[in-house]
Design a protein around this motif. Structure first.
Motif, PDB file in Angstrom:
ATOM      1  N   ALA A  38       0.847  -1.192   0.000  1.00  0.00           N
ATOM      2  CA  ALA A  38       0.000   0.000   0.000  1.00  0.00           C
ATOM      3  C   ALA A  38       0.884   1.244   0.000  1.00  0.00           C
ATOM      4  N   VAL A  39       0.282   2.418  -0.227  1.00  0.00           N
ATOM      5  CA  VAL A  39       1.080   3.643  -0.309  1.00  0.00           C
ATOM      6  C   VAL A  39       1.718   4.000   1.029  1.00  0.00           C
ATOM      7  N   ASP A  40       1.254   3.403   2.115  1.00  0.00           N
ATOM      8  CA  ASP A  40       1.917   3.613   3.408  1.00  0.00           C
ATOM      9  C   ASP A  40       3.376   3.172   3.330  1.00  0.00           C
ATOM     10  N   SER A  41       3.660   2.221   2.449  1.00  0.00           N
ATOM     11  CA  SER A  41       5.011   1.661   2.312  1.00  0.00           C
ATOM     12  C   SER A  41       5.781   2.282   1.153  1.00  0.00           C
ATOM     13  N   ALA A  42       5.357   3.445   0.677  1.00  0.00           N
ATOM     14  CA  ALA A  42       5.952   4.027  -0.527  1.00  0.00           C
ATOM     15  C   ALA A  42       7.452   4.239  -0.408  1.00  0.00           C
ATOM     16  N   GLY A  43       7.926   4.624   0.780  1.00  0.00           N
ATOM     17  CA  GLY A  43       9.355   4.839   0.952  1.00  0.00           C
ATOM     18  C   GLY A  43      10.147   3.582   0.660  1.00  0.00           C
ATOM     19  N   PHE A  44       9.641   2.439   1.121  1.00  0.00           N
ATOM     20  CA  PHE A  44      10.297   1.168   0.853  1.00  0.00           C
ATOM     21  C   PHE A  44      10.289   0.848  -0.635  1.00  0.00           C
ATOM     22  N   MET A 187     -10.584   0.740   2.886  1.00  0.00           N
ATOM     23  CA  MET A 187      -9.449   0.502   2.000  1.00  0.00           C
ATOM     24  C   MET A 187      -8.448   1.653   2.034  1.00  0.00           C
ATOM     25  N   PRO A 188      -7.169   1.311   1.965  1.00  0.00           N
ATOM     26  CA  PRO A 188      -6.135   2.332   1.787  1.00  0.00           C
ATOM     27  C   PRO A 188      -5.833   2.487   0.308  1.00  0.00           C
ATOM     28  N   GLU A 189      -5.041   3.494  -0.022  1.00  0.00           N
ATOM     29  CA  GLU A 189      -4.507   3.575  -1.370  1.00  0.00           C
ATOM     30  C   GLU A 189      -3.376   2.562  -1.532  1.00  0.00           C
ATOM     31  N   PRO A 190      -3.178   2.011  -2.738  1.00  0.00           N
ATOM     32  CA  PRO A 190      -3.854   2.306  -4.002  1.00  0.00           C
ATOM     33  C   PRO A 190      -5.098   1.469  -4.245  1.00  0.00           C
ATOM     34  N   PHE A 191      -5.467   0.598  -3.270  1.00  0.00           N
ATOM     35  CA  PHE A 191      -6.626  -0.259  -3.475  1.00  0.00           C
ATOM     36  C   PHE A 191      -7.903   0.547  -3.677  1.00  0.00           C
ATOM     37  N   ALA A 192      -8.023   1.670  -2.958  1.00  0.00           N
ATOM     38  CA  ALA A 192      -9.231   2.495  -3.074  1.00  0.00           C
ATOM     39  C   ALA A 192      -9.365   3.089  -4.470  1.00  0.00           C
ATOM     40  N   SER A 193      -8.301   3.686  -4.983  1.00  0.00           N
ATOM     41  CA  SER A 193      -8.357   4.262  -6.329  1.00  0.00           C
ATOM     42  C   SER A 193      -8.536   3.183  -7.387  1.00  0.00           C
ATOM     43  N   GLY A 194      -7.948   2.009  -7.149  1.00  0.00           N
ATOM     44  CA  GLY A 194      -8.140   0.902  -8.075  1.00  0.00           C
ATOM     45  C   GLY A 194      -9.594   0.481  -8.135  1.00  0.00           C
ATOM     46  N   ASP A 195     -10.265   0.460  -6.982  1.00  0.00           N
ATOM     47  CA  ASP A 195     -11.687   0.123  -6.935  1.00  0.00           C
ATOM     48  C   ASP A 195     -12.521   1.194  -7.629  1.00  0.00           C
ATOM     49  N   GLU A 196     -12.175   2.447  -7.405  1.00  0.00           N
ATOM     50  CA  GLU A 196     -12.893   3.530  -8.083  1.00  0.00           C
ATOM     51  C   GLU A 196     -12.749   3.418  -9.593  1.00  0.00           C
ATOM     52  N   GLU A 197     -11.541   3.087 -10.040  1.00  0.00           N
ATOM     53  CA  GLU A 197     -11.288   2.960 -11.475  1.00  0.00           C
ATOM     54  C   GLU A 197     -12.015   1.760 -12.074  1.00  0.00           C
ATOM     55  N   ALA A 198     -12.037   0.646 -11.335  1.00  0.00           N
ATOM     56  CA  ALA A 198     -12.587  -0.600 -11.875  1.00  0.00           C
ATOM     57  C   ALA A 198     -14.110  -0.643 -11.872  1.00  0.00           C
ATOM     58  N   GLN A 199     -14.721  -0.167 -10.778  1.00  0.00           N
ATOM     59  CA  GLN A 199     -16.173  -0.310 -10.703  1.00  0.00           C
ATOM     60  C   GLN A 199     -16.882   0.899 -10.101  1.00  0.00           C
ATOM     61  N   GLY A 200     -16.214   2.027 -10.137  1.00  0.00           N
ATOM     62  CA  GLY A 200     -16.871   3.252  -9.696  1.00  0.00           C
ATOM     63  C   GLY A 200     -17.067   3.351  -8.205  1.00  0.00           C
ATOM     64  N   GLY A 201     -16.148   2.796  -7.429  1.00  0.00           N
ATOM     65  CA  GLY A 201     -16.257   2.889  -5.977  1.00  0.00           C
ATOM     66  C   GLY A 201     -16.450   4.322  -5.504  1.00  0.00           C
ATOM     67  N   VAL A 202     -17.277   4.477  -4.473  1.00  0.00           N
ATOM     68  CA  VAL A 202     -17.647   5.799  -3.974  1.00  0.00           C
ATOM     69  C   VAL A 202     -17.126   5.981  -2.542  1.00  0.00           C
ATOM     70  N   PRO A 203     -16.373   7.047  -2.267  1.00  0.00           N
ATOM     71  CA  PRO A 203     -15.921   7.273  -0.890  1.00  0.00           C
ATOM     72  C   PRO A 203     -17.083   7.690   0.006  1.00  0.00           C
ATOM     73  N   LEU A 204     -17.265   6.969   1.092  1.00  0.00           N
ATOM     74  CA  LEU A 204     -18.302   7.300   2.065  1.00  0.00           C
ATOM     75  C   LEU A 204     -17.751   8.212   3.145  1.00  0.00           C
ATOM     76  N   ALA A 205     -16.500   7.974   3.550  1.00  0.00           N
ATOM     77  CA  ALA A 205     -15.878   8.797   4.587  1.00  0.00           C
ATOM     78  C   ALA A 205     -14.372   8.706   4.467  1.00  0.00           C
ATOM     79  N   ASP A 206     -13.720   9.850   4.602  1.00  0.00           N
ATOM     80  CA  ASP A 206     -12.269   9.913   4.686  1.00  0.00           C
ATOM     81  C   ASP A 206     -11.898   9.695   6.156  1.00  0.00           C
TER      82      ASP A 206
END
Length: 328
Positions: A38-44, A187-206
């Motif tokens: 996940a993007v939490d591990s971006a530095g690695f 979901m964290p990123e990038p899974f959340a954006s991937g879901d939005e891209e694939a099937q129009g996932g909608v954010p309910l709360a940040d």
């Protein structure tokens, strides 16, 4: 700009020893490192993608894990040398006597959009209040995502106990949403954006709000025994990781490139990489273990509030009780 920043990071690696100086000192030059992709591990991932570990004389074999809980169990057995995961799970393992860990580097601080609750456009769940009685997908029980979700629910007057949380791997959450097996997914990123891209996932709360705004999410740990046995190896890994942290914090292009380059099936599309939200990535100013003790104690405090965890001093998990301080 990316080329300039990478050049500076590599130069810093040379000044700290680099491949030639470290080659004869490394107790263990080949490492197995388990990290949640996940993007939490971006530095690695930036350090891996840019060859920063190799510049320190290390061969790092990345193993993706579904959750930090899985990583900890295998790390204690010696399967993994180093793991990167959420602080909540590491602290719980330490409190329960399941592991004896040192947090040697900070990984990420939450930013808007990086962790959230998601539904689908045709879902009957339109607000947080609609989650009462619903099943919500989460990757592991009582981890950092549960903690963040519980905090947001409580601040909106909703008892976390009114929601049923089901443990489901991130990669399976989109299918669970589309089949209506769950009403929402955390979901964290990038899974959340991937879901939005694939099937129009909608954010309910940040989840970056209220008591958990800019919350410390991820760090990197070794067992205390491992740290004592391989001090030069740990120092070399830490040097490369901090260079990756610095790059990740200042260069979105470096993060996008690294997330696209992750091994299949975890590498993201260029479209997802371009829109995913990013965390901030603290950079340490001292030796391994130079973390912000106050910041990490905050995790313990919120755990006591929402997970009913016992009192705990984070210093027991810090090398030298938290020498120095991370910036960012």
């Amino acid at each position: 700009m990316l080329i300039t920043v990478i050049a500076l990071a590599l130069a810093a690696g040379c000044s700290n020893g680099g491949n030639g100086a470290n080659a004869g000192r490394l107790e263990k030059p080949v490492l197995t490192v388990a990290v949640v992709p996940a993007v939490d591990s971006a530095g690695f991932f930036v350090a891996l993608d840019q060859g920063l570990f190799k510049a320190q004389g290390l061969t790092v074999n990345f193993t993706p894990v579904t959750s930090s809980e899985d990583a900890i169990a295998s790390q204690v057995k010696g399967t993994y040398d180093i793991t990167g995961g959420n602080y909540v799970s590491y602290i719980q393992a330490q409190q329960r006597g399941q592991a004896n860990l040192d947090i040697f580097a900070e990984g990420s601080l939450m930013e808007p959009g990086t962790q959230g609750i998601y539904t689908l456009p045709d879902s009957p769940v339109r607000s947080l209040a609609d989650l009462k009685g619903q099943t919500v997908a989460i990757n592991a029980p009582d981890n950092v995502l549960f903690l963040l979700t519980a905090s947001v629910l409580a601040e909106h007057g909703i008892s976390p106990q009114s929601v049923h949380f089901a443990s489901i791997p991130f990669q399976e959450m989109p299918d669970e949403l589309s089949s209506a097996a769950v009403g929402a997914a955390v979901m964290p990123e990038p899974f959340a954006s991937g879901d939005e891209e694939a099937q129009g996932g909608v954010p309910l709360a940040d989840l970056d709000q209220g008591a958990t705004t800019s919350f410390p999410v991820e760090g990197y740990v070794v067992t205390k025994q491992w740290a004592a046995r391989y001090p030069h190896t740990l120092a070399a890994f830490y040097t490369a990781l901090e260079q990756g942290q610095q790059l990740a914090d200042v260069s979105r292009a470096a993060v996008e490139q690294a997330m696209i380059a992750m091994p299949a099936p975890f590498g993201v599309s260029a479209q997802t990489a371009a829109v995913m939200a990013l965390d901030s990535y603290p950079v340490s100013t001292g030796p391994p273990g130079s973390v912000d003790k106050v910041r990490l104690q905050r995790v313990v405090d919120v755990m006591r509030q929402f997970l009913k965890s016992p009192a705990f001093n984070i210093s027991s998990m810090l090398m030298g009780n938290g020498r120095g301080r991370a910036t960012g």
